[in-house]
Write a protein that holds these residues in place. Sequence first.
Motif, mmCIF file in Angstrom:
data_model
loop_
_atom_site.group_PDB
_atom_site.id
_atom_site.type_symbol
_atom_site.label_atom_id
_atom_site.label_comp_id
_atom_site.label_asym_id
_atom_site.label_seq_id
_atom_site.Cartn_x
_atom_site.Cartn_y
_atom_site.Cartn_z
ATOM 1 N N UNK A 234 0.832 -1.205 0.000
ATOM 2 C CA UNK A 234 0.000 0.000 0.000
ATOM 3 C C UNK A 234 0.870 1.261 0.000
ATOM 4 N N UNK A 235 1.940 1.270 0.787
ATOM 5 C CA UNK A 235 2.840 2.433 0.850
ATOM 6 C C UNK A 235 3.533 2.677 -0.491
ATOM 7 N N UNK A 236 3.932 1.604 -1.180
ATOM 8 C CA UNK A 236 4.553 1.761 -2.507
ATOM 9 C C UNK A 236 3.534 2.352 -3.483
ATOM 10 N N UNK A 237 2.310 1.846 -3.451
ATOM 11 C CA UNK A 237 1.261 2.365 -4.333
ATOM 12 C C UNK A 237 1.034 3.848 -4.041
ATOM 13 N N UNK A 238 0.932 4.167 -2.755
ATOM 14 C CA UNK A 238 0.693 5.550 -2.338
ATOM 15 C C UNK A 238 1.864 6.457 -2.739
ATOM 16 N N UNK A 239 3.075 5.906 -2.787
ATOM 17 C CA UNK A 239 4.259 6.671 -3.168
ATOM 18 C C UNK A 239 4.326 6.998 -4.652
ATOM 19 N N UNK A 240 3.541 6.271 -5.464
ATOM 20 C CA UNK A 240 3.376 6.542 -6.896
ATOM 21 C C UNK A 240 4.660 6.453 -7.711
ATOM 22 N N UNK A 241 5.577 5.619 -7.281
ATOM 23 C CA UNK A 241 6.802 5.384 -8.058
ATOM 24 C C UNK A 241 7.029 3.889 -8.184
ATOM 25 N N UNK A 242 7.459 3.463 -9.372
ATOM 26 C CA UNK A 242 7.767 2.046 -9.567
ATOM 27 C C UNK A 242 8.950 1.664 -8.688
ATOM 28 N N UNK A 243 8.877 0.471 -8.122
ATOM 29 C CA UNK A 243 9.935 -0.018 -7.239
ATOM 30 C C UNK A 243 10.362 -1.394 -7.715
ATOM 31 N N UNK A 244 11.666 -1.572 -7.841
ATOM 32 C CA UNK A 244 12.203 -2.892 -8.163
ATOM 33 C C UNK A 244 12.794 -3.464 -6.882
ATOM 34 N N UNK A 245 11.964 -4.145 -6.130
ATOM 35 C CA UNK A 245 12.373 -4.692 -4.840
ATOM 36 C C UNK A 245 13.420 -5.783 -4.989
ATOM 37 N N UNK B 133 2.859 1.375 -9.832
ATOM 38 C CA UNK B 133 1.550 1.947 -9.507
ATOM 39 C C UNK B 133 0.747 2.321 -10.754
ATOM 40 N N UNK B 134 -0.569 2.125 -10.669
ATOM 41 C CA UNK B 134 -1.504 2.538 -11.713
ATOM 42 C C UNK B 134 -2.005 3.906 -11.264
ATOM 43 N N UNK B 135 -1.458 4.958 -11.882
ATOM 44 C CA UNK B 135 -1.695 6.302 -11.385
ATOM 45 C C UNK B 135 -1.957 7.260 -12.525
ATOM 46 N N UNK B 136 -2.975 8.102 -12.353
ATOM 47 C CA UNK B 136 -3.282 9.099 -13.366
ATOM 48 C C UNK B 136 -4.292 10.111 -12.874
ATOM 49 N N UNK B 137 -4.282 11.276 -13.465
ATOM 50 C CA UNK B 137 -5.196 12.366 -13.097
ATOM 51 C C UNK B 137 -5.139 12.683 -11.603
ATOM 52 N N UNK B 138 -3.964 12.564 -11.010
ATOM 53 C CA UNK B 138 -3.804 12.896 -9.600
ATOM 54 C C UNK B 138 -4.336 11.852 -8.635
ATOM 55 N N UNK B 139 -4.693 10.687 -9.120
ATOM 56 C CA UNK B 139 -5.250 9.650 -8.261
ATOM 57 C C UNK B 139 -4.504 8.348 -8.489
ATOM 58 N N UNK B 140 -4.264 7.602 -7.431
ATOM 59 C CA UNK B 140 -3.600 6.302 -7.556
ATOM 60 C C UNK B 140 -4.655 5.208 -7.388
ATOM 61 N N UNK B 141 -4.789 4.372 -8.423
ATOM 62 C CA UNK B 141 -5.845 3.367 -8.470
ATOM 63 C C UNK B 141 -5.418 2.007 -7.925
ATOM 64 N N UNK B 142 -4.124 1.698 -7.973
ATOM 65 C CA UNK B 142 -3.637 0.390 -7.560
ATOM 66 C C UNK B 142 -2.258 0.154 -8.136
ATOM 67 N N UNK B 143 -1.945 -1.103 -8.465
ATOM 68 C CA UNK B 143 -0.617 -1.424 -8.988
ATOM 69 C C UNK B 143 -0.617 -2.750 -9.730
ATOM 70 N N UNK B 144 0.398 -2.882 -10.588
ATOM 71 C CA UNK B 144 0.736 -4.161 -11.206
ATOM 72 C C UNK B 144 2.027 -4.597 -10.512
#
Length: 176
Positions: free
Chosen positions: A102-113, A136-147
Motif C-alpha cells: 500500500x505504501x509503494x502504491x501511495x508513493x506513486x513510483x515504480x519499485x524494483x524490490x 503503480x496505476x496512477x493518473x489524473x492525480x489519483x492512484x488506483x492500484x498497482x501491477x
Amino acid sequence: MRETGIVRRIDELGRVVIPKEIRKTLRIREGDPLEIYTDKEELILKKYSPVKSLENYAEGMAKSIAEKTGGGVIIADTDNVIFVSGTRNKDIKGKRISAELFEVIKGRKSVCAANSGKKIPIYIGEDSPLCAIVSPIEGDGYCYGAIAIISEEKPVDPEVIKITSVCASFLARQFS
C-alpha cells in the motif's frame, strides 16, 4: 454485518461523517470514490474500485505480462488483489494487500524490490509471496492500484520493469 457502536446523525444537507477510525481501517482517504446502494432496509457504502471495473483489460494484461515475463503477476487496487496470473498461487486473489505494498502504491513510483533487496509482501500474512517489481496505476492525480511481478529471488531484467510500468500507465489511461 458488524456493528461498530458508533452512531452519526445526518445533517441538514444530507451528509454523514464517517468516523476516522473506520476510514483508517478501510483505507478511505479524502477524494476516494464510494459506491452507495441499498439492500432491503440497509444503506450500504462501499469503497469503489475502478481497477475492478476494468476486468477485461486487467485480466488480459496480467495474462500477457505473465506470458512475456515468465513470472507471476498480480493486479491490485489500493485494498485487495484483483487479478492473478502466471502463478500457482491463485488463492492470492481477493486478499487484502500488505501495508508495505500500500505504501509503494501511495508513493506513486515504480519499485524494483528484487534488485534493491527490499521486501514487499503482496498481502497481509506471513506466508505471502514477495513483490519483485511494483508499478503503480496512477493518473489524473489519483492512484488506483498497482501491477506487481511476484518475486522469484533473482535479479529482474530492466525490460520487465519497463513492461510493468507501460502496462500500469495503459490501465491508468482507461480512467481518463
